[in-house]
Motif scaffolding. Structure first.
Motif, mmCIF file in Angstrom:
data_model
loop_
_atom_site.group_PDB
_atom_site.id
_atom_site.type_symbol
_atom_site.label_atom_id
_atom_site.label_comp_id
_atom_site.label_asym_id
_atom_site.label_seq_id
_atom_site.Cartn_x
_atom_site.Cartn_y
_atom_site.Cartn_z
ATOM 1 N N VAL A 1 36.038 -15.624 14.567
ATOM 2 C CA VAL A 1 36.335 -14.247 14.193
ATOM 3 C C VAL A 1 35.373 -13.292 14.892
ATOM 4 O O VAL A 1 35.771 -12.243 15.417
ATOM 5 C CB VAL A 1 36.245 -14.074 12.659
ATOM 6 C CG1 VAL A 1 36.411 -12.606 12.263
ATOM 7 C CG2 VAL A 1 37.292 -14.941 11.964
ATOM 8 N N VAL A 2 34.090 -13.664 14.923
ATOM 9 C CA VAL A 2 33.083 -12.833 15.581
ATOM 10 C C VAL A 2 33.423 -12.649 17.057
ATOM 11 O O VAL A 2 33.389 -11.527 17.584
ATOM 12 C CB VAL A 2 31.678 -13.453 15.410
ATOM 13 C CG1 VAL A 2 30.651 -12.718 16.273
ATOM 14 C CG2 VAL A 2 31.255 -13.412 13.952
ATOM 15 N N ARG A 3 33.743 -13.742 17.741
ATOM 16 C CA ARG A 3 34.083 -13.648 19.163
ATOM 17 C C ARG A 3 35.249 -12.700 19.401
ATOM 18 O O ARG A 3 35.218 -11.847 20.296
ATOM 19 C CB ARG A 3 34.408 -15.031 19.725
ATOM 20 C CG ARG A 3 34.883 -14.991 21.179
ATOM 21 C CD ARG A 3 35.189 -16.363 21.737
ATOM 22 N NE ARG A 3 33.984 -17.074 22.084
ATOM 23 C CZ ARG A 3 33.329 -16.930 23.243
ATOM 24 N NH1 ARG A 3 33.775 -16.056 24.142
ATOM 25 N NH2 ARG A 3 32.251 -17.617 23.497
ATOM 26 N N GLU A 4 36.279 -12.808 18.588
ATOM 27 C CA GLU A 4 37.460 -11.963 18.762
ATOM 28 C C GLU A 4 37.123 -10.484 18.601
ATOM 29 O O GLU A 4 37.704 -9.626 19.271
ATOM 30 C CB GLU A 4 38.531 -12.366 17.758
ATOM 31 C CG GLU A 4 39.160 -13.729 18.036
ATOM 32 C CD GLU A 4 40.067 -14.176 16.907
ATOM 33 O OE1 GLU A 4 40.270 -13.376 15.955
ATOM 34 O OE2 GLU A 4 40.571 -15.313 16.973
ATOM 35 N N ARG A 5 36.173 -10.175 17.724
ATOM 36 C CA ARG A 5 35.877 -8.772 17.423
ATOM 37 C C ARG A 5 34.878 -8.141 18.386
ATOM 38 O O ARG A 5 34.695 -6.919 18.350
ATOM 39 C CB ARG A 5 35.348 -8.654 15.988
ATOM 40 C CG ARG A 5 36.409 -8.991 14.954
ATOM 41 C CD ARG A 5 35.918 -8.789 13.535
ATOM 42 N NE ARG A 5 36.984 -9.042 12.570
ATOM 43 C CZ ARG A 5 36.861 -8.916 11.257
ATOM 44 N NH1 ARG A 5 35.699 -8.528 10.750
ATOM 45 N NH2 ARG A 5 37.878 -9.164 10.471
ATOM 46 N N LEU A 6 34.239 -8.945 19.230
ATOM 47 C CA LEU A 6 33.213 -8.402 20.128
ATOM 48 C C LEU A 6 33.765 -7.901 21.457
ATOM 49 O O LEU A 6 32.995 -7.470 22.313
ATOM 50 C CB LEU A 6 32.129 -9.459 20.370
ATOM 51 C CG LEU A 6 31.188 -9.719 19.189
ATOM 52 C CD1 LEU A 6 30.151 -10.779 19.563
ATOM 53 C CD2 LEU A 6 30.490 -8.443 18.732
ATOM 54 N N GLY A 7 35.072 -7.926 21.634
ATOM 55 C CA GLY A 7 35.640 -7.354 22.848
ATOM 56 C C GLY A 7 35.891 -8.375 23.930
ATOM 57 O O GLY A 7 36.203 -9.539 23.658
#
Length: 394
Positions: A359-365
């Motif tokens: 989820v973090v990776r997806e939200r960091l652009g």
């Protein structure tokens, strides 16, 4: 007719991560604008990227109010040197990277002198000291954020801002787009070249400032020794930034390596808070976070902090993905017990944490942050009337 001087940029990074990100931006500016002259404060990576350094990270490494006061005369001398250089080298663009204590003051000076200011990696006004947002609005032409929720927050204060994605994605991007694969059981090599039966290396990440290391490393090392006593197949490695001496780590009794090597080799980690938590998450390293500071700073900080977690992974995911132990709550026993739940490949806590990292990776652009920052920098350098972001989408 006298030719116009080559444009000068001053890049200001106060920590190891800023040195790394500043070097990436410097390389992109040179690639797109070869005639640019680059000056700054930073470390070895900015040196290698062609930045003429006037001060190093060792001159800026402080933690806590008392340490700042002790070294205040040196900081003031450095600021005066930088202000003079702004004039003598006709610096047209000041590009500060995080490190707000110094960089916000320099941004004010640059603005008063009529220079452009592009702030990269915005100060964390969403966590505390929201008054800094007013300074960013007053003293910056543009602020580039690397966390997805920051741009909207700063825009509410009238700050001209743009989310450029996180620079860590440039280093950790994998072809399949997933969180980086970790060494599997049985594939590792222990420290010193000795084969490890499990391949499980536990990384200790006590910080990049000397004061942080002195505060965090003793309890981190004690937690590691507790784990070692219960799991004979584990190996341990301490992340040491290049500007800190090896002697600082001697009492811990474990070998050291650079942060990237330690990250690559780690099966799990015990780390301080900060950007390192995002680095570990993007590399797929389950972690436990611990942090301590001086009692005075803690008493002040706990009254100012306005967020439910100090762990960036948890803030980006908007969920308690990573356990955190703060101040008196950080004990060797507690940290070791939390790490123990992450040691086995099929452990529920480990698998759930790795899902949170996705989820973090997806939200960091998307990768390409340094290129986007350089585009903003060159647009401000070459278009004196520009006030808003370049037309090309970021």
């Amino acid at each position: 007719m006298t030719p116009r001087p080559r444009p000068a940029v001053f890049i200001s990074a106060g920590e190891s991560s800023g040195d790394h990100h500043g070097a990436a931006v410097a390389r992109e500016i040179r690639r797109k604008l070869p005639e640019a002259r680059l000056f700054g404060i930073g470390g070895r990576e900015m040196d290698a990227a062609g930045v003429s350094r006037i001060a190093g990270l060792d001159e800026l490494s402080v933690m806590g109010g008392t340490e700042v006061l002790r070294r205040l005369p040196g900081f003031l001398r450095l600021e005066r040197r930088i202000r003079r250089l702004f004039v003598t080298e006709d610096v047209r663009l000041f590009l500060p990277i995080d490190y707000p204590g110094l960089n916000l003051r320099l941004a004010r000076s640059a603005r008063r002198q009529g220079r452009r200011v592009l702030y990269y990696i915005a100060p964390q006004v969403w966590a505390w000291r929201e008054g800094r947002a007013r300074k960013l609005r007053r003293d910056c032409d543009r602020v580039l954020t690397v966390l997805p929720f920051e741009a909207a927050l700063l825009a509410r204060y009238g700050v001209r801002t743009d989310f450029v994605g996180h620079p860590l994605l440039d280093a950790t991007h994998a072809p399949d787009g997933g969180v980086g694969a970790r060494p599997t059981t049985g594939s590792g090599v222990a420290m010193g070249g000795r084969p490890s039966d499990s391949g499980r290396v536990i990384g200790l990440f006590p910080g990049s400032r000397e004061q942080e290391v002195r505060c965090m490393l003793p309890v981190f090392a004690e937690a590691a020794r507790e784990l070692a006593g219960r799991h004979r197949d584990l190996d341990f490695i301490i992340a040491r930034p290049p500007h800190l001496p090896e002697s600082l780590y001697a009492e811990a009794g474990f070998p050291t390596a650079g942060a990237r090597e330690a990250t690559t080799r780690s099966w799990a980690a015990l780390t301080k808070s900060g950007t390192i938590t995002l680095e570990l998450a993007l590399a797929g390293v389950p972690m436990v976070v611990g942090y301590r500071m001086g009692r005075v700073e803690w008493a002040i900080g706990r009254r100012l902090v306005r967020v439910p977690s100090i762990v960036l992974v948890n803030l980006v995911a908007e969920a308690p993905v990573v356990p955190e132990f703060l101040q008196d709550g950080l004990t060797a026993e507690g940290a070791a017990a939390a790490l123990e739940t992450l040691l086995h490949e099929e452990a529920p806590a480990r698998r759930e944490m790795l899902r949170g990292f996705e989820v973090v990776r997806e939200r960091l652009g998307h990768p390409g942050c340094a290129t986007r920052v350089a585009r903003h920098a060159i647009e401000l350098l070459t278009n004196p009337d520009s006030e808003r972001c370049p037309g090309t989408p970021c």
